[in-house]
Write an enzyme that holds these catalytic residues in place. Sequence first.
Site, PDB file in Angstrom:
ATOM      1  N   ASN A  42       0.848  -1.201   0.000  1.00  0.00           N
ATOM      2  CA  ASN A  42       0.000   0.000   0.000  1.00  0.00           C
ATOM      3  C   ASN A  42       0.879   1.247   0.000  1.00  0.00           C
ATOM      4  O   ASN A  42       1.963   1.279   0.612  1.00  0.00           O
ATOM      5  CB  ASN A  42      -1.002   0.004   1.154  1.00  0.00           C
ATOM      6  CG  ASN A  42      -0.391  -0.125   2.525  1.00  0.00           C
ATOM      7  OD1 ASN A  42       0.635  -0.767   2.696  1.00  0.00           O
ATOM      8  ND2 ASN A  42      -1.016   0.479   3.508  1.00  0.00           N
ATOM      9  N   ILE A  43       0.414   2.254  -0.724  1.00  0.00           N
ATOM     10  CA  ILE A  43       1.164   3.505  -0.872  1.00  0.00           C
ATOM     11  C   ILE A  43       0.199   4.635  -0.567  1.00  0.00           C
ATOM     12  O   ILE A  43      -0.721   4.916  -1.351  1.00  0.00           O
ATOM     13  CB  ILE A  43       1.740   3.642  -2.302  1.00  0.00           C
ATOM     14  CG1 ILE A  43       2.622   2.427  -2.648  1.00  0.00           C
ATOM     15  CG2 ILE A  43       2.537   4.942  -2.435  1.00  0.00           C
ATOM     16  CD1 ILE A  43       3.030   2.340  -4.113  1.00  0.00           C
ATOM     17  N   GLU A  44       0.376   5.234   0.611  1.00  0.00           N
ATOM     18  CA  GLU A  44      -0.561   6.273   1.055  1.00  0.00           C
ATOM     19  C   GLU A  44      -0.131   7.647   0.558  1.00  0.00           C
ATOM     20  O   GLU A  44       0.958   7.838   0.010  1.00  0.00           O
ATOM     21  CB  GLU A  44      -0.671   6.226   2.582  1.00  0.00           C
ATOM     22  CG  GLU A  44      -1.242   4.892   3.047  1.00  0.00           C
ATOM     23  CD  GLU A  44      -1.560   4.824   4.527  1.00  0.00           C
ATOM     24  OE1 GLU A  44      -1.113   5.699   5.300  1.00  0.00           O
ATOM     25  OE2 GLU A  44      -2.273   3.869   4.904  1.00  0.00           O
ATOM     26  N   CYS A  53      -4.041   0.618  -2.572  1.00  0.00           N
ATOM     27  CA  CYS A  53      -3.861  -0.598  -1.775  1.00  0.00           C
ATOM     28  C   CYS A  53      -2.766  -1.489  -2.373  1.00  0.00           C
ATOM     29  O   CYS A  53      -2.459  -1.409  -3.571  1.00  0.00           O
ATOM     30  CB  CYS A  53      -5.148  -1.406  -1.738  1.00  0.00           C
ATOM     31  SG  CYS A  53      -6.485  -0.661  -0.812  1.00  0.00           S
ATOM     32  N   GLU A  55      -2.907  -4.632  -3.077  1.00  0.00           N
ATOM     33  CA  GLU A  55      -3.398  -5.542  -4.119  1.00  0.00           C
ATOM     34  C   GLU A  55      -3.416  -4.847  -5.473  1.00  0.00           C
ATOM     35  O   GLU A  55      -3.011  -5.409  -6.497  1.00  0.00           O
ATOM     36  CB  GLU A  55      -4.822  -6.012  -3.780  1.00  0.00           C
ATOM     37  CG  GLU A  55      -4.933  -6.791  -2.482  1.00  0.00           C
ATOM     38  CD  GLU A  55      -5.176  -5.913  -1.268  1.00  0.00           C
ATOM     39  OE1 GLU A  55      -4.663  -4.778  -1.220  1.00  0.00           O
ATOM     40  OE2 GLU A  55      -5.873  -6.375  -0.357  1.00  0.00           O
ATOM     41  N   CYS A  90     -10.119  -4.855   0.242  1.00  0.00           N
ATOM     42  CA  CYS A  90     -11.235  -3.892   0.206  1.00  0.00           C
ATOM     43  C   CYS A  90     -12.097  -4.141  -1.045  1.00  0.00           C
ATOM     44  O   CYS A  90     -11.701  -4.860  -1.976  1.00  0.00           O
ATOM     45  CB  CYS A  90     -10.717  -2.454   0.239  1.00  0.00           C
ATOM     46  SG  CYS A  90     -10.147  -1.847  -1.362  1.00  0.00           S
ATOM     47  N   CYS A  93     -10.494  -3.277  -4.468  1.00  0.00           N
ATOM     48  CA  CYS A  93      -9.517  -4.273  -4.939  1.00  0.00           C
ATOM     49  C   CYS A  93     -10.214  -5.540  -5.427  1.00  0.00           C
ATOM     50  O   CYS A  93      -9.789  -6.149  -6.412  1.00  0.00           O
ATOM     51  CB  CYS A  93      -8.519  -4.598  -3.830  1.00  0.00           C
ATOM     52  SG  CYS A  93      -7.380  -3.231  -3.509  1.00  0.00           S
TER      53      CYS A  93
HETATM   54  N1  THU Z   1      -5.175  -1.498   2.530  1.00  0.00           N
HETATM   55  C1  THU Z   1      -4.605  -2.303   1.596  1.00  0.00           C
HETATM   56  O1  THU Z   1      -3.521  -2.002   1.069  1.00  0.00           O
HETATM   57  N2  THU Z   1      -5.218  -3.449   1.276  1.00  0.00           N
HETATM   58  C2  THU Z   1      -6.322  -3.931   1.895  1.00  0.00           C
HETATM   59  O2  THU Z   1      -6.741  -5.020   1.580  1.00  0.00           O
HETATM   60  C3  THU Z   1      -6.996  -3.141   2.927  1.00  0.00           C
HETATM   61  C4  THU Z   1      -6.443  -1.786   3.148  1.00  0.00           C
HETATM   62  C5  THU Z   1      -4.471  -0.277   2.930  1.00  0.00           C
HETATM   63  C6  THU Z   1      -5.038   1.010   2.443  1.00  0.00           C
HETATM   64  C7  THU Z   1      -4.518   1.982   3.486  1.00  0.00           C
HETATM   65  O3  THU Z   1      -3.205   2.375   3.131  1.00  0.00           O
HETATM   66  C8  THU Z   1      -4.417   1.162   4.750  1.00  0.00           C
HETATM   67  O4  THU Z   1      -4.447  -0.192   4.341  1.00  0.00           O
HETATM   68  C9  THU Z   1      -5.549   1.423   5.727  1.00  0.00           C
HETATM   69  O5  THU Z   1      -6.779   1.329   5.119  1.00  0.00           O
END
Ligand code: THU
Length: 133
Positions: A42-44, A53, A55, A90, A93
Site C-alpha cells: 500500500n502507498i498512502e 492498496c 493488491e 477492500c 480491490c
Molecule cells: N489497505 C490495503 O492495502 N489493502 C487492503 O486489503 C486493505 C487496506 C491499505 C489502504 C490503506 O493504506 C491502509 O491499508 C488502511 O486502510
Amino acid sequence: MNGRELMALAQEARKHSYAPYSGFRVGAALLTKSGKVYLGCNIENAAYSATVCAERTAFFKAVSEGECEFEAIAIVGGKEGETAEFCSPCGVCRQVMAEFCAPDFRVLLGNEEHFEAYTLDMVLPFSFTGKDL
Ligand code: THU
C-alpha cells in the site's frame, strides 16, 4: 509456487509499505498463470484518496507489463509491528480482481503461521463485470 511461498513473498512486499497516515502496512504477492510473481504494497498519500492498496499496486504493475492472466494472490497486513490474523481485501480491490480474474482465482488470506484459501467468487459474489455491459 505453493501458497505458503506466496504468503512469504507478500510478507516481503509488506516491508516496502508506505503508510505514514494509517500505520497499517499491507503486502500482496500476485501469481500469474505463467508462474511470475508481482509484488505490491500500500502507498498512502497526504491527500488520502490518492492512496493505493497493496493488491492494486500488484495488479497494476502486472497489467502494465503485459500480464493479464492470474492464478492467485496472497495478502498480508496489519498495524506497524504486528501481523493481523486476517487482512481482507477492500471492495475496490475485489472489483479490480473481477476485471482480470476468473471466479476460481484464489485469494490467500492470513499470516506466516496460518492462511486460508478462498476464491474470488467467494469474496465477491454477484460481481459486476464487462459481461454485464
Ligand atoms: N489497505 C490495503 O492495502 N489493502 C487492503 O486489503 C486493505 C487496506 C491499505 C489502504 C490503506 O493504506 C491502509 O491499508 C488502511 O486502510
